[in-house]
Design an enzyme around this catalytic site. Structure first.
Site, PDB file in Angstrom:
ATOM      1  N   SER B 147     -76.762  59.148  13.915  1.00  0.00           N
ATOM      2  CA  SER B 147     -76.728  60.463  13.574  1.00  0.00           C
ATOM      3  C   SER B 147     -76.099  61.457  14.496  1.00  0.00           C
ATOM      4  O   SER B 147     -74.700  61.334  14.543  1.00  0.00           O
ATOM      5  CB  SER B 147     -78.379  60.627  13.737  1.00  0.00           C
ATOM      6  OG  SER B 147     -78.639  62.122  13.047  1.00  0.00           O
ATOM      7  N   ASP B 223     -81.447  57.826   2.675  1.00  0.00           N
ATOM      8  CA  ASP B 223     -81.756  58.465   4.096  1.00  0.00           C
ATOM      9  C   ASP B 223     -82.251  60.136   3.735  1.00  0.00           C
ATOM     10  O   ASP B 223     -81.615  60.620   2.818  1.00  0.00           O
ATOM     11  CB  ASP B 223     -80.262  58.599   4.778  1.00  0.00           C
ATOM     12  CG  ASP B 223     -80.408  59.347   6.237  1.00  0.00           C
ATOM     13  OD1 ASP B 223     -80.895  60.351   6.358  1.00  0.00           O
ATOM     14  OD2 ASP B 223     -79.779  58.750   7.282  1.00  0.00           O
ATOM     15  N   HIS B 255     -83.237  56.834   7.665  1.00  0.00           N
ATOM     16  CA  HIS B 255     -82.650  57.484   8.776  1.00  0.00           C
ATOM     17  C   HIS B 255     -83.307  56.648  10.124  1.00  0.00           C
ATOM     18  O   HIS B 255     -82.719  57.076  11.189  1.00  0.00           O
ATOM     19  CB  HIS B 255     -82.767  58.966   8.956  1.00  0.00           C
ATOM     20  CG  HIS B 255     -81.671  59.696   9.903  1.00  0.00           C
ATOM     21  ND1 HIS B 255     -80.427  59.613   9.379  1.00  0.00           N
ATOM     22  CD2 HIS B 255     -81.530  60.257  10.964  1.00  0.00           C
ATOM     23  CE1 HIS B 255     -79.810  60.082  10.376  1.00  0.00           C
ATOM     24  NE2 HIS B 255     -80.401  60.557  11.413  1.00  0.00           N
TER      25      HIS B 255
END
Lengths: 277, 277
Positions: B147, B223, B255
């Site tokens: 991320s 996600d 995610h």
């Protein structure tokens, strides 16, 4: 069973489930269930993982690194909680009694008796619910656990002949009738008559009856809780009984999940061999 | 470097370290360092892992499942924190700005400039300290992240030619100059002149210069943050440049760290191939 969350993991599904438990006095119980990809096609073998003091269903689910190995070997994983929980459930300020510390017994004493039925929950209720709701094979079960969960895994496995094909443990509480991790809790949950304690002591159970399948125990030699775990009592009982299996002392390892995850691959392979054999 | 804790793991050592950082205004910084068994004999290759929003050094260290694979391939792992921290360090009530959200830049704006120097910390200061204190090979470095950490990994790798042999990312923030995860933070840390932002945008960097080694990107198709990550911008830039590597869209994954851990083995093998090749 209510699905609280679902995450795709290692080609399978990591679920968190919640349900009211009769064995735990109506309390809402939470657990993790990992289903490998193979579960789409039909029932798969199940490896139960019981956690230690202060843990919830979540600790091993996120830190033990078991799902990858379970996926590789086509096993489901069940991560139960360590006690009943909630506002109406008895508790204690100590980390090692009450919520998070159910010790895998059916409490008979106040204030614990109404909700603390973890033995019946794991011996009967939860398997019944899971096998009804998910593609899991009741004829192919194995069990493991860490610390207090190792105690639970060993005592459940020896007390329910025929249910589990293999049992293993990471740094189990081996002799609760003779240690600080045990005497306090067994007295609180079961009362002062120590004759009711023996069936919750893995070393005494090993000496008395043993386990009909293979046993694998890993213990860190640098574990900070050796005096509470008393691994020597289980090693002695296993050797005296000629119990098939292995008791391994792992140099330098402590009581943490770094220890558990380091040997998880070997435990999953150990159980997969028994479950698929 | 002060050793805060040490756990044996996978035959090696999982350390937590703390040290004052000049790049972060004297702030005490914490990080995790995994040393494989091979580090006893001499310097080993290093894989850096940069974490995402809200994470500390600890999240990936306990949840990503990287140590087992790193041990198998003889790699060290570094888990830096995601920002400076402490009472004297600026912060914001939002989860995505301030402490836990350093975005891997050197802040030039108030109130962030005095401590938020994560770019210099990771580009220069921390590697200097680690290579001096531990048996790590500066000529064999690779980097990955999740991320916001994927953003940091990609931008550091492209901005420092020759330092890293390979770069990968799990669900990276690909285009911070064009997304909610980016515009707010780059404006806060670097000011409103957007010309200073481009070197912190992986997709723009990929279009402009690319990476001299292999690149591996994994993105979950389910996600929940796709609009903030904008993976299509990086996929487009990689394809247009003929960047050696792979951009993989993984069906059903979200995610979470269940996603990260599911593909960790392949990322470690990818980096090990580049580092040992």
């Amino acid at each position: 069973m209510q699905i609280v969350s679902e995450n795709r993991a290692f080609g399978g599904r990591q679920l968190v489930l919640r349900h009211p438990s009769a064995a735990c006095g109506g309390c809402e119980m939470t657990l993790g269930l990992f289903l490998p990809e193979e579960a789409r096609a039909g029932p798969v073998p199940v490896l139960w993982y019981l956690s230690g003091l202060t843990c919830t269903h979540e600790n091993a689910m996120v830190k033990a690194g078991a799902q990858g190995w379970a996926a590789r070997h086509g096993l489901a994983l069940v991560f139960p909680d360590t006690s009943p929980r909630g506002d109406g459930v008895a508790d204690d300020a100590a980390y090692d009694l009450g919520q998070g510390a159910g010790f895998y017994v059916d409490a008979t004493e106040a204030p614990w008796a109404p909700h603390f039925g973890m033995w019946s929950y794991l011996a009967e209720e939860l398997p019944g619910r899971l096998f009804e709701a998910f593609p899991l094979d009741p004829a192919a079960q194995a069990i493991t656990g860490h610390s207090m969960g190792g105690h639970g895994a060993l005592t459940l496995a020896m007390a329910q002949p025929g249910r589990f094909r293999s049992v293993s443990a990471f740094a189990p509480i081996c002799n609760p009738t003779g240690a600080d991790w045990g005497r306090k809790q067994l007295a609180a949950y079961l009362g002062l008559d120590e004759s009711t304690w023996a069936r919750h002591d893995a070393s005494l159970m090993m000496a008395e009856r043993g386990f009909e399948g293979p046993v694998l125990i890993d213990q860190g030699a640098s574990d900070q809780f050796l005096a509470n775990l008393r691994p020597e009592t289980l090693a002695t009982a296993m050797a005296a009984r000629r119990q098939p299996g292995a008791f391994r002392m792992q140099e330098g390892y402590d009581h943490s999940y770094f220890f558990v995850s380091s040997f998880m691959e070997e435990h999953v392979i150990f159980h997969a061999t028994a479950l698929w054999g």
